[in-house]
Design an enzyme around this catalytic site. Structure first.
Site, short mmCIF file in Angstrom:
data_model
loop_
_atom_site.label_atom_id
_atom_site.label_comp_id
_atom_site.label_asym_id
_atom_site.label_seq_id
_atom_site.Cartn_x
_atom_site.Cartn_y
_atom_site.Cartn_z
N HIS A 186 0.76 -1.15 -0.04
CA HIS A 186 -0.02 0.09 0.24
C HIS A 186 0.96 1.35 -0.17
CE1 HIS A 186 -3.94 -0.94 -0.23
NE2 HIS A 186 -4.06 -1.90 0.34
N CYS A 486 3.91 -4.60 -20.78
CA CYS A 486 2.76 -4.24 -19.75
C CYS A 486 3.27 -4.82 -18.44
CB CYS A 486 1.38 -4.80 -20.18
SG CYS A 486 1.07 -6.56 -19.88
#
Ligand code: PEP
Ligand code: MG
Length: 556
Positions: A186, A486
């Site tokens: 996070h 990607c």
């Protein structure tokens, strides 16, 4: 004395300021025994604390809004998890105090989560934060939290929990440094969302004394502790130069001599679309659809629910490409209803396309939902499958796309070395390739991407990885098809130049990295990128490859 520490840069930019530490003390309540007649009262006390913490998290979420709100709401749900609560009740019934019972129940839940793969392991910090809040409330001590400061500072923490980061004032927080965490933690996600530089996995971070000046380079991963005045001036000048270059580079991705390299965004759902648009994404190069499936552990979302989510992303990019990856369940992204629980090696087991071919109804529903979502929209929908090993896999996916009546280009991700080596055969079945360099590194080096100790082998500058990228790009060139990247490799500006030099035709990354890659690409010609690519491939280690490419790109 000036000291340079090195971690993993996860959010670009340079920040210089005094260090402030996050209050992260883990409160360990004493293991005292309570009398049997006190059990009921302690159980009620635990429940009240849980409810109060859940309500507080919910309120913080409402205040913060956006991505942070979803995270805080998930934390509120963690706090109220019925199994955890039952475990707390059980522990109190056999003599634990409320605080100790909460502490121990969370410890066993934490152990489960830590073993459950990359995505869930990344949530351990969230869980610890919930526990600390409940225990602090039960013990009547202050909540762990952000430092109290009126002056801007560099925030240093073991790891950051969303409840705190959500309330950080961007005007005060110059950057983040954490001892733990990785690119999916996070701390990293929120630093990118806040647009502040961040370095994670920095050994020794928590030992840096409060108030010491630190210079954080979120691109290189370097943190200079107590930098000299000259160093600070040099870093500020470099930051100003970068900022000017970023502002100057606008429009579509291209090299200095005009070779177009579309710069696309990686998104996890509609919430990521605004940042992609703001940062000038020319479309979406990877729409990870797993997040939509994480809401319910027992079944796939209905076709209608999927249509709604996909449409929100597709309508944000009129006239542009949106590449949607079908569900990549298993290994680091397990789903209860699809992923076998007893695999000895989940990363080598039934995951990605393998799972979908075993559950064709899930694949066909998703493809039909995508077809329906795109109907009538001016978007160029492209759909790709994860974890394709060979031509048979590619053919099976293409067949499913046809069966679902999908009016879209279909392609495959190159994440397994066999697919890179036999890319030409695979392109006999599908229309494009997209290199998933995160998994491609994992499988090339037999190095689990969840194991921090193997980070050296996960370095995308590894020459062997570059060889495989080159093989796939060459197959695409020879067949007149496209081959994008990607994986995280695309978000490193210098590596993006090398990938371009290897023949990659588009680059897709987290939105915040787009301006950096755009600006760096614009400074170099295609020939320079090709020379940098050749120099990197001629090296024997990722460090040498990076250095060799850097020299070519800087014209030394
Ligand atoms: C990859 O493996 O590089 C990739 C883009 O997919 P994910 O990180 O979602 O596995
Ligand atoms: Mg992958």
């Amino acid at each position: 004395m000036e000291q340079t520490l090195r971690g993993v840069g996860v959010s670009h930019g340079i920040a210089i300021g005094p260090v402030r530490h996050m209050g992260t003390a883990v409160l360990e309540p004493p293991a005292e025994q309570i009398a049997a007649h006190e059990a009921e009262r302690e159980q009620a006390k635990a429940r009240r604390a849980v409810e109060a913490v859940a309500a507080d998290l919910q309120a913080r979420g409402n205040l913060a809004g956006g991505e942070a709100q979803a995270v805080l709401e998930a934390q509120a749900l963690m706090a109220q998890d019925p199994e955890l609560q039952a475990d707390v009740d059980r522990r109190i019934a056999v003599g634990s105090s409320a605080a100790r019972a909460v502490y121990d129940a969370f410890a066993s839940y934490r152990a489960l989560l830590a073993q459950a793969g990359d995505y869930l392991a990344g949530r351990v910090a969230d869980l610890d934060d919930v526990r600390n809040r409940i225990v602090a409330r039960l013990m009547g001590v202050p909540m762990p939290g952000v430092p109290d400061s009126d002056e801007p500072y560099v925030l240093v923490a073991q790891d950051l929990a969303p409840a705190d980061t959500a309330l950080l004032d961007p005007a005060l927080v110059l950057g983040f440094v954490t001892e733990e965490g990785g690119p999916t933690s996070h701390s990293a996600i929120l630093a990118r969302a806040m647009g502040v530089p961040a370095v994670v996995a920095l050994r020794g971070a928590v030992e840096v004394a409060e108030g010491t000046v630190a210079a954080v380079d979120g691109s290189s991963g370097e943190v200079v502790v107590a930098p000299t005045e000259e160093r600070q001036a040099a870093l500020r000048a470099a930051a100003a130069e970068r900022k000017a270059a970023l502002a100057a580079a606008t429009g579509p991705g291209r090299t200095a001599d005009g070779h177009a390299v579309p710069l696309l965004a990686n998104v996890g759902g509609p919430a990521d679309v605004p940042a992609a648009v703001e940062n000038g994404a020319e479309g979406v190069g990877l729409f990870r659809t797993e997040f939509l499936f994480l809401d319910d552990s027992k079944q796939a979302p209905s076709q209608a629910k999927q249509v709604e989510a996909y449409r929100k992303v597709l309508e944000a990019f009129p006239g542009a490409r949106v590449v949607v990856r079908v569900l990549d369940a298993g290994a680091d992204k397990p789903l209860d209803f699809l992923t076998p629980a007893d695999e000895p090696n989940p990363a080598l087991g039934v995951r990605g396309l393998r799972t979908l071919l075993d559950h064709r109804e899930v694949l066909l529903t998703q493809l039909r939902a995508l077809a329906e979502a795109a109907r009538g929209l001016p978007v160029h929908l492209e759909v790709m499958a994860p974890m394709v090993a060979d031509r048979a896999d590619a053919a099976a996916f293409a067949q499913a796309c046809r069966e679902a009546g999908l009016d879209a280009k279909y392609g495959v991700m190159v994440e397994i070395p066999s697919a890179a080596l036999r890319a030409r055969a695979i392109l006999g079945e599908v229309e494009f390739l997209s290199l998933g360099t995160n998994d491609l590194a994992q499988y090339t080096f037999a190095a689990d991407r969840q194991v921090g100790a193997l980070a050296r082998l996960q370095d995308p500058w590894q020459p062997a990885l570059l060889d495989l990228v080159a093989a796939a790009a060459e197959a695409a060139r020879a067949t007149g098809k496209s081959c994008g990247v990607c994986g995280e490799a695309a978000s490193d500006p210098e590596l993006a130049c090398v990938l371009t030099g290897l023949g990659v035709t588009s680059l897709s990354m987290g939105a915040a990295a787009l301006p950096y890659v755009r600006a760096t690409l614009a400074k170099h010609t295609l020939a320079q990128c090709q020379r940098a690519a050749a120099a990197a491939r001629a090296a024997d280690s990722p460090e040498e490859a990076r250095e060799a490419a850097r020299q070519v790109l800087s014209g030394e």
